[in-house]
Scaffold this motif. Sequence first.
Motif, PDB file in Angstrom:
ATOM      1  N   ILE A 192       0.994  -1.023  -0.394  1.00 47.25           N
ATOM      2  CA  ILE A 192       0.245  -0.485   0.202  1.00 47.25           C
ATOM      3  C   ILE A 192       0.825   1.223   0.328  1.00 47.25           C
ATOM      4  O   ILE A 192       0.612   1.601  -0.742  1.00 47.25           O
ATOM      5  CB  ILE A 192      -0.842   0.458   1.239  1.00 47.25           C
ATOM      6  N   ALA A 193       2.145   1.373   1.286  1.00 49.60           N
ATOM      7  CA  ALA A 193       2.688   2.419   0.636  1.00 49.60           C
ATOM      8  C   ALA A 193       3.335   2.743  -0.688  1.00 49.60           C
ATOM      9  O   ALA A 193       3.564   3.610  -0.577  1.00 49.60           O
ATOM     10  CB  ALA A 193       3.818   2.567   2.268  1.00 49.60           C
ATOM     11  N   ALA A 194       4.616   1.537  -0.756  1.00 49.75           N
ATOM     12  CA  ALA A 194       4.915   1.887  -2.205  1.00 49.75           C
ATOM     13  C   ALA A 194       3.501   2.660  -3.686  1.00 49.75           C
ATOM     14  O   ALA A 194       4.188   2.833  -4.555  1.00 49.75           O
ATOM     15  CB  ALA A 194       5.133   0.577  -2.672  1.00 49.75           C
ATOM     16  N   LEU A 195       2.776   1.549  -3.354  1.00 53.83           N
ATOM     17  CA  LEU A 195       1.143   2.597  -4.002  1.00 53.83           C
ATOM     18  C   LEU A 195       0.862   3.389  -4.401  1.00 53.83           C
ATOM     19  O   LEU A 195       1.072   3.954  -5.338  1.00 53.83           O
ATOM     20  CB  LEU A 195       0.163   1.313  -4.312  1.00 53.83           C
ATOM     21  N   LEU A 196       1.198   4.261  -3.289  1.00 57.18           N
ATOM     22  CA  LEU A 196       0.474   5.112  -2.858  1.00 57.18           C
ATOM     23  C   LEU A 196       1.600   6.418  -2.978  1.00 57.18           C
ATOM     24  O   LEU A 196       1.377   7.413  -3.505  1.00 57.18           O
ATOM     25  CB  LEU A 196       0.220   5.806  -1.467  1.00 57.18           C
ATOM     26  N   GLY A 197       2.775   5.970  -3.132  1.00 54.81           N
ATOM     27  CA  GLY A 197       4.660   6.149  -3.594  1.00 54.81           C
ATOM     28  C   GLY A 197       4.401   7.106  -4.574  1.00 54.81           C
ATOM     29  O   GLY A 197       4.916   7.825  -5.200  1.00 54.81           O
ATOM     30  N   GLY A 198       3.863   5.612  -5.425  1.00 53.34           N
ATOM     31  CA  GLY A 198       4.128   5.582  -6.626  1.00 53.34           C
ATOM     32  C   GLY A 198       3.319   6.467  -7.413  1.00 53.34           C
ATOM     33  O   GLY A 198       3.688   7.213  -8.674  1.00 53.34           O
ATOM     34  N   ARG A 199       1.583   6.168  -6.504  1.00 55.30           N
ATOM     35  CA  ARG A 199       0.807   7.274  -7.592  1.00 55.30           C
ATOM     36  C   ARG A 199       1.348   8.221  -7.511  1.00 55.30           C
ATOM     37  O   ARG A 199       1.042   9.546  -8.832  1.00 55.30           O
ATOM     38  CB  ARG A 199      -0.583   6.892  -6.813  1.00 55.30           C
ATOM     39  N   TYR A 200       1.050   9.301  -6.030  1.00 54.87           N
ATOM     40  CA  TYR A 200       0.608  10.836  -5.602  1.00 54.87           C
ATOM     41  C   TYR A 200       2.737  11.669  -6.137  1.00 54.87           C
ATOM     42  O   TYR A 200       1.927  12.420  -6.168  1.00 54.87           O
ATOM     43  CB  TYR A 200       0.526  10.592  -4.246  1.00 54.87           C
ATOM     44  N   LEU A 201       3.531  10.392  -5.385  1.00 53.40           N
ATOM     45  CA  LEU A 201       5.100  10.974  -5.249  1.00 53.40           C
ATOM     46  C   LEU A 201       5.584  10.733  -6.713  1.00 53.40           C
ATOM     47  O   LEU A 201       7.199  11.509  -7.238  1.00 53.40           O
ATOM     48  CB  LEU A 201       5.364  10.954  -4.369  1.00 53.40           C
ATOM     49  N   GLY A 202       5.521  10.298  -7.726  1.00 53.26           N
ATOM     50  CA  GLY A 202       5.943   9.228  -8.363  1.00 53.26           C
ATOM     51  C   GLY A 202       7.323   8.831  -8.452  1.00 53.26           C
ATOM     52  O   GLY A 202       8.052   8.182  -9.677  1.00 53.26           O
ATOM     53  N   TRP A 203       7.411   7.963  -7.409  1.00 57.59           N
ATOM     54  CA  TRP A 203       8.056   7.275  -6.771  1.00 57.59           C
ATOM     55  C   TRP A 203       8.009   5.801  -7.833  1.00 57.59           C
ATOM     56  O   TRP A 203       7.875   5.056  -6.909  1.00 57.59           O
ATOM     57  CB  TRP A 203       8.558   7.085  -5.790  1.00 57.59           C
ATOM     58  N   ALA A 204       8.305   5.189  -8.484  1.00 57.26           N
ATOM     59  CA  ALA A 204       8.239   3.978  -8.972  1.00 57.26           C
ATOM     60  C   ALA A 204       9.258   2.800  -8.549  1.00 57.26           C
ATOM     61  O   ALA A 204       8.372   1.938  -8.676  1.00 57.26           O
ATOM     62  CB  ALA A 204       8.583   4.170 -10.664  1.00 57.26           C
ATOM     63  N   TRP A 205      10.268   3.497  -7.703  1.00 58.45           N
ATOM     64  CA  TRP A 205      11.083   2.414  -7.766  1.00 58.45           C
ATOM     65  C   TRP A 205      10.579   2.181  -6.394  1.00 58.45           C
ATOM     66  O   TRP A 205      10.707   1.054  -5.821  1.00 58.45           O
ATOM     67  CB  TRP A 205      12.296   3.044  -7.193  1.00 58.45           C
ATOM     68  N   LEU A 206       9.853   2.893  -6.265  1.00 63.04           N
ATOM     69  CA  LEU A 206       9.820   1.951  -4.096  1.00 63.04           C
ATOM     70  C   LEU A 206       8.590   0.914  -3.737  1.00 63.04           C
ATOM     71  O   LEU A 206       8.339   0.066  -3.023  1.00 63.04           O
ATOM     72  CB  LEU A 206       8.525   3.255  -3.605  1.00 63.04           C
ATOM     73  N   ASP A 207       7.899   0.415  -5.456  1.00 66.01           N
ATOM     74  CA  ASP A 207       7.329  -0.627  -5.508  1.00 66.01           C
ATOM     75  C   ASP A 207       8.231  -1.765  -4.909  1.00 66.01           C
ATOM     76  O   ASP A 207       7.737  -2.232  -4.025  1.00 66.01           O
ATOM     77  CB  ASP A 207       6.184  -0.081  -6.940  1.00 66.01           C
ATOM     78  N   PRO A 208       9.119  -1.966  -5.850  1.00 62.18           N
ATOM     79  CA  PRO A 208       9.976  -3.298  -5.733  1.00 62.18           C
ATOM     80  C   PRO A 208      10.499  -2.569  -3.992  1.00 62.18           C
ATOM     81  O   PRO A 208      11.279  -3.699  -3.476  1.00 62.18           O
ATOM     82  CB  PRO A 208      10.797  -2.990  -7.265  1.00 62.18           C
ATOM     83  N   ALA A 209      11.398  -1.905  -3.932  1.00 61.88           N
ATOM     84  CA  ALA A 209      11.854  -0.809  -2.702  1.00 61.88           C
ATOM     85  C   ALA A 209      11.451  -2.209  -1.602  1.00 61.88           C
ATOM     86  O   ALA A 209      12.396  -3.066  -0.797  1.00 61.88           O
ATOM     87  CB  ALA A 209      12.877   0.068  -2.775  1.00 61.88           C
ATOM     88  N   MET A 210      10.255  -1.890  -1.432  1.00 59.02           N
ATOM     89  CA  MET A 210       9.190  -2.173  -0.690  1.00 59.02           C
ATOM     90  C   MET A 210       9.186  -3.781  -0.601  1.00 59.02           C
ATOM     91  O   MET A 210       9.245  -4.117   0.458  1.00 59.02           O
ATOM     92  CB  MET A 210       7.463  -2.098  -0.534  1.00 59.02           C
ATOM     93  N   GLY A 211       8.932  -4.484  -1.934  1.00 60.80           N
ATOM     94  CA  GLY A 211       9.240  -5.511  -1.922  1.00 60.80           C
ATOM     95  C   GLY A 211      10.207  -6.150  -1.139  1.00 60.80           C
ATOM     96  O   GLY A 211      10.601  -6.917  -0.198  1.00 60.80           O
ATOM     97  N   ILE A 212      11.998  -5.793  -0.828  1.00 64.75           N
ATOM     98  CA  ILE A 212      12.915  -6.278  -0.331  1.00 64.75           C
ATOM     99  C   ILE A 212      13.013  -6.001   1.114  1.00 64.75           C
ATOM    100  O   ILE A 212      13.358  -6.662   1.456  1.00 64.75           O
ATOM    101  CB  ILE A 212      14.330  -5.192  -1.761  1.00 64.75           C
ATOM    102  N   ALA A 213      12.211  -4.958   1.149  1.00 67.21           N
ATOM    103  CA  ALA A 213      12.280  -4.504   2.615  1.00 67.21           C
ATOM    104  C   ALA A 213      11.698  -5.725   3.461  1.00 67.21           C
ATOM    105  O   ALA A 213      12.118  -6.554   4.474  1.00 67.21           O
ATOM    106  CB  ALA A 213      11.723  -3.513   3.003  1.00 67.21           C
ATOM    107  N   GLY A 214      10.312  -5.781   2.375  1.00 71.42           N
ATOM    108  CA  GLY A 214       9.353  -6.951   3.471  1.00 71.42           C
ATOM    109  C   GLY A 214      10.257  -8.579   3.708  1.00 71.42           C
ATOM    110  O   GLY A 214      10.016  -9.480   4.642  1.00 71.42           O
ATOM    111  N   ALA A 215      10.438  -8.616   2.386  1.00 63.85           N
ATOM    112  CA  ALA A 215      11.071  -9.978   2.056  1.00 63.85           C
ATOM    113  C   ALA A 215      12.800 -10.039   3.551  1.00 63.85           C
ATOM    114  O   ALA A 215      12.687 -11.253   4.134  1.00 63.85           O
ATOM    115  CB  ALA A 215      12.345  -9.868   1.136  1.00 63.85           C
ATOM    116  N   ALA A 216      13.401  -9.001   3.954  1.00 65.93           N
ATOM    117  CA  ALA A 216      14.402  -9.179   4.946  1.00 65.93           C
ATOM    118  C   ALA A 216      13.746  -9.356   6.560  1.00 65.93           C
ATOM    119  O   ALA A 216      13.913  -9.996   6.988  1.00 65.93           O
ATOM    120  CB  ALA A 216      14.951  -7.813   4.849  1.00 65.93           C
TER     121      ALA A 216
END
Length: 295
Positions: free
Chosen positions: A184-208
């Motif tokens: 959710i955080a990644a999708l909101l960041g990508g939609r409103y801030l244009g941070w497309a990189w946040l989506d996979p970055a959150m995936g890495i954080a969650g995996a850790a």
Amino acid sequence: MSPAAHDHVFLGSRHDAHARRTLWVVLLTATMMVGEIAAGLLTQSMALLADGFHMATHAGALAVAAGAYAYARRHARDPRYSFGTGKVGDLAGFASALVLGFAAIGIAGESVMRLLEPREVAFGEATVVAVLGLVVNVVSALLLGHGHQHHDHDGHHHEHEQDNNLRSAYLHVLADALTSVLAIAALLGGRYLGWAWLDPAMGIAGAAVIAVWSWGLLRDTAAVLLDTSDPALEAEVREQVEGPGDTRITDLHIWRLGPGAHAAIVSVTGAVDNETVRERLRPVHELAHLTVETR
């Protein structure tokens, strides 16, 4: 000895209640899993796909947990199991921990690929589905969390009443909730801030984080399966037996049979008989199966 003394049913006092809760969570998780994977494919969201496939692995692991409860109950009095089926839950928990670990590796690997090769994501639609997934995860966590917390704070030592099968199911649900929040955080960041990189970055954080949980569960369930001794319980047994000063423990083995139940072999030397040793250990409620040797 009476027949009851040879009853080797060590399933835990809330075994059946935990089994029912786990089955409900399996149904909830499987339903939401299908929806998230389908939505992730349509919207091209890595965070949502990670959440969906992660939930798929958890649905399988939760089904194993539910099956373990059923198997342990069905074979509780099977004479083939010398000390009952109380460890079936720990075996299922160990398997679930492995699933958690592989899920973390898979999510991290795919997320790195998405960082290197970004894809267009339908942020709005994906966010709606991720929120629904989080709701399911929260409901599931509440269902399992009540039983999990009930046992963590019961008894002389907090680990004695711990049901590792329920704990594994609970950790799977928490991992799902975590990946939902990160998605959710990644999708909101990508939609409103244009941070497309946040989506996979959150995936890495969650995996850790999931990898850390996996290791903790692997360590604890392996300790039960390998019959490691509980130092606190061992110290309590020594205090009860040797306290009066008329005997000494020459050999002591303590291992867990199931949630809230341990077995012990106590070898003593001194001016006491078997019944005296048993009477001294009667207050140690965690000892469900006791063998005493006097020399």
